[in-house]
Design an enzyme around this catalytic site. Structure first.
Site, PDB file in Angstrom:
ATOM      1  N   GLY B 291      13.305  54.256  43.835  1.00  0.00           N
ATOM      2  CA  GLY B 291      13.966  52.990  43.547  1.00  0.00           C
ATOM      3  C   GLY B 291      14.823  52.551  44.727  1.00  0.00           C
ATOM      4  N   SER B 292      15.865  51.799  44.408  1.00  0.00           N
ATOM      5  CA  SER B 292      16.610  51.083  45.457  1.00  0.00           C
ATOM      6  C   SER B 292      17.304  51.980  46.468  1.00  0.00           C
ATOM      7  CB  SER B 292      17.637  50.164  44.814  1.00  0.00           C
ATOM      8  OG  SER B 292      16.980  49.222  44.000  1.00  0.00           O
ATOM      9  N   VAL B 293      17.471  53.295  46.184  1.00  0.00           N
ATOM     10  CA  VAL B 293      18.066  54.162  47.203  1.00  0.00           C
ATOM     11  C   VAL B 293      17.202  54.162  48.465  1.00  0.00           C
ATOM     12  CG1 VAL B 293      19.392  55.707  45.721  1.00  0.00           C
ATOM     13  CG2 VAL B 293      16.966  56.135  46.079  1.00  0.00           C
ATOM     14  N   ASN B 294      15.908  53.789  48.295  1.00  0.00           N
ATOM     15  CA  ASN B 294      14.994  53.756  49.437  1.00  0.00           C
ATOM     16  C   ASN B 294      15.230  52.537  50.331  1.00  0.00           C
ATOM     17  OD1 ASN B 294      12.801  55.112  50.738  1.00  0.00           O
ATOM     18  ND2 ASN B 294      11.470  53.418  50.128  1.00  0.00           N
ATOM     19  N   LYS B 295      16.005  51.549  49.819  1.00  0.00           N
ATOM     20  CA  LYS B 295      16.295  50.359  50.637  1.00  0.00           C
ATOM     21  C   LYS B 295      16.997  50.745  51.933  1.00  0.00           C
ATOM     22  CE  LYS B 295      16.526  47.092  46.820  1.00  0.00           C
ATOM     23  NZ  LYS B 295      17.397  46.499  45.798  1.00  0.00           N
TER      24      LYS B 295
END
Lengths: 155, 579
Positions: B291-295
């Site tokens: 999820g967004s931690v990969n941003k």
């Protein structure tokens, strides 16, 4: 003839070292005559010799016996001591096990909870400045009683 | 008459006697030669064989220690009690006598006492004192064997890392498995001549080959932090709809793993009580869509390539069509004039995808791989997963739209923590390691080679990212719950859709709530990554994973005496409307 110099030796040692080498044949002759009196006596002079031999043999046997007994006794002692070592080692192992179990985090948490202790919150820090003044940083607030973590309870 | 005459002849008599004597002597002599000469060696060997006894000396298995030297696993001497059923005359009576000592019921023992064959284990891994009590009963057909038992004093704590051994003493999981060769010693042997009562004959042949104990393995784990972490994941696991929670703590400066676990875990002292799939270490073997931690990586690439600065302004709508799908933000909104910091702080999917499109798939994949995705970290634990990162040439249109915010890509929680370690460590990624050193039986220390640090982004980019990540936990960010009294915290939330294993689609699969971050933000010491899997729940990273972060981080900082840095967080400008 090879034995001759051996008989010769004591005389030479007894004599002065500076004795001229030229006198040698004379002393050789004297020492050759020595064994003659030894052959003269018979059984009466042999008895002490046999006694000495017997004594040596007897003494040797007794010593051997004593040594053997001592070694055997030592091996019994060794056995009982090594049994004692085994026992102590197992005792040590048992004690270490108790310590290991008691110092596991889960066991500590449980023991602390039993004593009525509660987990402390984030600590404050007292900073010593180089000029000698101090300041307190950090949230540092009294711990509030919250349910302590269940010991060992990942279940 | 003539015979008498013959014997009366003294010469003949003497010769006859001599012949008889010689005949007897020949027989005796011959036998002597046969015994001493021909078969002599054989008889001497047989005699020695009778006296010689071989005693196997078991080698102690090495210990597994935490970073402070607390034992997590060690071996103790134990006994096995066995039976030779053929020698049992009264099985019933024997079973009754043994039952109380062995802690088994007589009914259970009886079939073993009457089994076929000549060797059956009655009970293994007994305390020597118990075995001694059994031997003191002097029951025929009952014997004892020396063996070792593995002790796990911390039980649940760090079980997934430490692993366990099988009944034969070989490692089956975790470090016990990975370092089996190192931990196992070389057994020795004592050969001695034995007298009538089983005592060694003094001064007789003896040959002793000393057993060499195995080496010990010291881990980088902190036992206390591990305990706190396991409590925190267990607490997260107790939320409704959660199937498992995982967390990893890394030391920023060294990349060492300080604690790692996934709930529910198991008791290393009793691994048989749970099902096999629960015995893994999910933080290294189980992959999640982050999820967004990969941003973080999309922004790292855009910053490093000079496409943006933290203040770059961009107008972001709440949806964007990419290939065959439409990317939405988590909340509906009219187009907003975000700063780049605001896109990350508010976790806008659309804004992130817009940046990824400027970066391009090839460069995005390059940055993903630089941060270690798609490749195992090489940590010293068995069954590590590589994660799943398909080469960009094979990305589907929708994958190109979702990978920037962490869908369509899989990683382990350890890989997630490692990504953030690189940012916290000024752009230098140190692949995580968990074995600190191997200590030989004689106490010599063999330092482990460690991992090769590698620069993945420049220090300026890392500093910009830390600033942007700190906005997440501050006003207007997605993770106010990750804030801690007195400390500055940087991190990123994530909420990923979880594939439904039944339909191989996302519908009904639930979510992964994730959080990864570090503290103090301006002088990072510890990185923590968290994943909470919720097949039936709908918690967000900011609500369900962030609290796990703070409970572990506050212990880590307080226990290690890390004082707050005393600086104030900067003002964050998330939108152009902000001052």
């Amino acid at each position: 003839m090879s034995a001759l110099p051996a008989y010769d030796r004591p005389t030479r040692v007894a004599g002065r070292r500076t004795q001229p080498v030229g006198r040698r044949p004379e002393s050789t002759r004297v020492s050759l005559q020595r064994p003659v009196p030894v052959t003269a006596p018979t059984a009466t002079r042999r008895a002490p010799f046999i006694a000495v031999i017997l004594l040596i043999i007897g003494g040797g046997l007794v010593t051997l016996l004593v040594l053997n007994t001592a070694i055997a006794a030592d091996s019994f002692t060794e056995r009982s001591l090594s049994q004692q070592i085994d026992q102590l080692r197992l005792q040590e192992q048992q004690l270490q096990r108790e310590v290991g179990t008691a110092q596991a985090p889960a066991a500590l948490a449980e023991a602390a909870a039993e004593l009525g202790m509660i987990p402390a919150g984030a600590p404050s820090f007292l900073i010593l400045n180089p000029d000698g003044t101090t300041e307190v940083v950090g949230p540092g607030a009294p711990a509030v009683p919250v349910p302590p973590p269940a010991a060992g309870g990942d279940e | 008459m003539s015979r008498r005459l013959e014997l009366s002849d003294p010469h003949r008599r003497v010769r006859f006697g001599l012949a008889v004597l010689l005949a007897i002597l020949t027989v005796i002599g011959g036998r002597l030669v046969q015994l001493q000469g021909l078969d002599g060696m054989k008889y001497a060997a047989a005699a020695e064989e009778l006296r010689l006894t071989t005693l196997d000396l078991p080698a102690a298995r090495g210990q597994i220690l935490d970073r402070e030297g607390n034992p997590l696993a060690y071996s103790v001497e134990a006994r096995a009690i066995f039976v030779d059923p053929e020698l049992i005359t009264a099985p019933g009576r024997t079973a009754l006598a043994l039952a109380p000592l062995l802690g088994e019921s007589a009914d259970e023992l009886l079939p073993m006492l009457t089994a076929q064959g000549r060797f059956v284990y009655l009970k293994r891994e007994l305390d020597p004192s118990v075995a001694q009590a059994v031997m003191d009963l002097e029951l025929a057909g009952i014997g004892e064997l020396v063996e070792q038992r593995r002790e796990y004093p911390a039980q649940w704590t760090a079980a997934q890392v430490v692993g366990f051994v099988g009944q034969d003493g070989t490692g089956l999981a975790g470090i016990e498995d990975q370092y089996d060769d190192v931990l196992t010693g070389t057994p020795g042997q004592l050969v001695y001549e034995r007298g009538r009562f089983g005592l060694p004959i003094p001064a007789a042949t003896q040959s002793l080959t000393e057993a060499v104990a195995g080496s010990s393995v010291q881990l980088t784990l902190d036992q206390d932090m591990q305990f706190i972490l396991e409590q925190a994941v267990a607490t997260a696991n107790a939320n409704a709809g959660v199937s498992t929670a995982q967390a990893v703590v890394l030391d920023v400066a060294t990349g060492q793993v300080l604690a790692m676990a996934g709930s529910p875990g198991y008791n290393a002292a009793d691994p048989g009580s749970v099902s096999g799939d629960q015995l893994a270490n999910p933080t290294v073997s189980h992959v999640i869509e982050p999820g967004s931690v990969n941003k973080l990586i999309t922004f790292a690439g855009a910053l490093e390539e000079g496409l943006i600065t933290p203040e770059t302004e961009m107008t972001v709508p709440d949806n964007l069509a990419v290939s065959d799908i439409v990317i939405n933000d988590a909340w509906g909104h009219a187009p907003i004039n975000f700063t780049a910091t605001g896109v990350l702080g508010k976790s806008s999917n659309v804004g992130t995808v817009m940046l990824a499109q400027r970066l391009g798939n090839a460069r995005l994949e390059d940055y993903l791989r630089r941060f270690g995705l798609g490749t195992a970290t090489g940590i010293e634990l068995p069954a590590e997963s590589n994660g799943i990162l398909v080469p960009h040439e094979e990305w589907s249109g929708s994958q190109a739209g979702t990978i920037p915010f962490g869908q369509g890509i899989s990683m382990t929680v350890l890989q997630l923590a490692s990504m953030y370690q690189a940012v916290a460590n000024d752009g230098v990624l140190i692949p995580p390691r968990i074995v600190d050193q191997v200590i030989g039986p004689d106490g010599t220390v063999h330092d482990q080679p460690g991992s090769e640090p590698r620069r993945v982004i420049g220090p300026d980019t890392a500093a910009d990212l830390r600033y942007m990540l700190e906005s997440v936990t501050n006003e207007g960010g997605t993770a106010p719950l990750a804030r801690m009294d007195g400390y500055r915290v940087a991190g990123k939330t994530g909420t990923a859709q979880r594939p439904n294993p039944d339909c191989r689609c996302y519908a009904g699969g639930g979510y992964w709530a994730t959080f990864a971050g570090f503290a103090p933000a301006d002088d990072p010491r510890y990185v923590i990554a968290i994943s909470v899997e919720q097949p039936d729940g709908s918690g967000h990273g900011g609500t369900i994973a962030a609290p796990v972060f703070t409970s572990i981080m506050s212990f880590a900082l307080g226990d290690n005496g890390v004082a707050p840095t005393g600086t104030a967080a900067p003002e964050f400008r998330l939108t152009t409307d902000d001052a």
